[in-house]
Enzyme design. Structure first.
Site, mmCIF file in Angstrom:
data_model
loop_
_atom_site.group_PDB
_atom_site.id
_atom_site.type_symbol
_atom_site.label_atom_id
_atom_site.label_comp_id
_atom_site.label_asym_id
_atom_site.label_seq_id
_atom_site.Cartn_x
_atom_site.Cartn_y
_atom_site.Cartn_z
ATOM 1 N N ASP A 110 0.865 -1.185 0.000
ATOM 2 C CA ASP A 110 0.000 0.000 0.000
ATOM 3 C C ASP A 110 0.899 1.231 0.000
ATOM 4 O OD1 ASP A 110 -1.806 2.016 0.578
ATOM 5 O OD2 ASP A 110 -2.801 0.897 2.197
ATOM 6 N N PHE A 119 3.544 5.035 -11.059
ATOM 7 C CA PHE A 119 2.269 4.917 -11.774
ATOM 8 C C PHE A 119 1.156 4.440 -10.833
ATOM 9 C CE2 PHE A 119 2.899 5.540 -16.412
ATOM 10 C CZ PHE A 119 4.227 5.939 -16.368
ATOM 11 N N GLY A 177 -1.483 4.561 -7.319
ATOM 12 C CA GLY A 177 -2.456 5.487 -6.738
ATOM 13 C C GLY A 177 -3.774 5.458 -7.501
ATOM 14 N N VAL A 178 -4.684 6.318 -7.050
ATOM 15 C CA VAL A 178 -6.002 6.410 -7.686
ATOM 16 C C VAL A 178 -5.823 7.072 -9.055
ATOM 17 C CG1 VAL A 178 -8.260 7.531 -7.506
ATOM 18 C CG2 VAL A 178 -7.217 6.488 -5.479
ATOM 19 N N ASN A 230 -3.441 14.898 -17.667
ATOM 20 C CA ASN A 230 -4.086 16.075 -18.279
ATOM 21 C C ASN A 230 -5.131 16.685 -17.349
ATOM 22 O OD1 ASN A 230 -7.057 15.331 -19.422
ATOM 23 N ND2 ASN A 230 -5.770 13.513 -19.433
ATOM 24 N N HIS A 231 -5.541 15.946 -16.318
ATOM 25 C CA HIS A 231 -6.561 16.503 -15.418
ATOM 26 C C HIS A 231 -5.982 17.561 -14.465
ATOM 27 C CE1 HIS A 231 -9.580 14.099 -17.243
ATOM 28 N NE2 HIS A 231 -8.749 13.070 -17.191
ATOM 29 N N TYR A 254 -8.757 14.286 -8.153
ATOM 30 C CA TYR A 254 -7.688 13.511 -8.804
ATOM 31 C C TYR A 254 -6.701 14.454 -9.497
ATOM 32 C CZ TYR A 254 -5.668 10.766 -12.657
ATOM 33 O OH TYR A 254 -4.818 10.212 -13.574
ATOM 34 N N SER A 269 -3.948 7.296 -22.557
ATOM 35 C CA SER A 269 -3.131 6.188 -23.045
ATOM 36 C C SER A 269 -3.947 4.918 -22.907
ATOM 37 C CB SER A 269 -1.815 6.100 -22.265
ATOM 38 O OG SER A 269 -0.907 5.268 -22.950
ATOM 39 N N ARG A 328 -12.598 13.433 -28.268
ATOM 40 C CA ARG A 328 -11.598 14.041 -27.385
ATOM 41 C C ARG A 328 -10.273 13.288 -27.453
ATOM 42 N NH1 ARG A 328 -10.745 12.525 -22.020
ATOM 43 N NH2 ARG A 328 -9.411 13.979 -20.877
#
Ligand code: 15L
Length: 277
Positions: free
Chosen positions: A55, A75, A77-78, A115-116, A139, A169, A177
């Protein structure tokens, strides 16, 4: 330049979609990989790799896993929009554990940002890597925080980091989009490879997108690592250009559907309160 790192590489999020691609291809290229994820690894563990379930919120476990590694491909995590309380431990606390491990091991961090972090820019705005953050949810905020943590660990501790602002990806271009944000798996693997093997990186932001003519993004640090995308979403323009939603908020912004999650503005926001430079 060598085509593989001299020291083992820690890959978090190994059981996720992108983690599995990286585990398979980098192991096949002869990399020595320490794989980890909170979930079991769903594939046979490749030759040259070992897998440990852990974790990210467990700082001691992360320190142990990073021992002897000179690169951390983070890479884990949520990876989608979730309530803040679900994002907090993996993406905020966990990211801190990654950077503390990197500091101790003198390792470079290659971070799967998103991109968020900039999702609330309109789609007709072209962004460079130094634009202001406009995250489209918790996020996105966690990924912007991750990039900022990298900035601080470089300035304060000399921990190198490459922040990959990944678009979409996935195996296929599946809507309009994605014609703008698509990153092929092959371009992703080459990007991670260059980010790992480049001799000096300092702290960088690189847009993780293939060579899409409808792309939203411009300047970044790619020349420093010697990466350029080779693939493109363009062959899918005829098939996907009309594949849009019926949500004006989703279609207005780069972050797409994520912008609509929990959206409570009664009126559309005015344009460009923070004009990009
Ligand atoms: C992301 O950051 C997510 O991890 C991925 O699942 C996609 O939703 C992607 O963004 C996207 O914007 O399409």
């Amino acid at each position: 330049m060598a085509d593989r790192p001299a020291r083992p590489v820690l890959l978090t999020g190994a059981s996720g979609a992108l983690g599995r691609v990286l585990a398979r291809t980098l192991a096949a290229a002869g990399w020595s990989l320490q794989l980890t994820d909170i979930l079991p690894f769903p594939d046979p563990v490749p030759a040259g790799a070992s897998f440990t379930q852990a974790d990210l919120a467990d700082g001691v476990a992360i320190l142990r896993l990073a021992e002897g590694c000179r690169t951390i491909l983070h890479f884990g995590g949520v990876s989608v929009e979730r309530p803040f309380t679900e994002v907090f431990a993996p993406n905020f606390l966990g990211l801190y554990h990654i950077y503390e491990a990197a500091r101790r091991e003198k390792a470079r961090v290659v971070f799967a940002s998103s991109n968020h972090t900039i999702g609330f820019y309109e789609r007709d705005v072209r962004l460079d890597h130094d634009c202001q953050f406009r995250p489209d949810g918790y996020y996105g905020v966690s990924k912007a925080y991750g990039e900022l943590m990298g900035r601080m660990y470089w300035d304060k501790h000399g921990v190198e980091n490459v922040n990959l602002r990944i678009g979409g990806s996935r195996p296929k271009v599946d809507d309009a989009r994605t014609l703008s944000i698509y990153l092929s798996y092959a371009d992703l693997v080459r990007l991670v490879t260059r980010a790992t093997l480049a001799p000096h990186v300092g702290t960088l932001v690189i847009w993780g997108a293939s060579n899409n003519s409808r792309g939203f993004w411009g300047k970044d640090g790619r020349d420093v690592i010697g990466w350029a995308p080779e693939d493109s979403a363009d062959p899918f323009i005829p098939e996907q250009a009309g594949n849009v939603s019926n949500s004006p908020v989703e279609e207005r912004y780069q972050g797409g559907r994520y912008c609509t999650i929990g959206y409570s503005r009664a009126e559309p926001s005015p344009r460009e309160i923070f004009p990009p430079r």
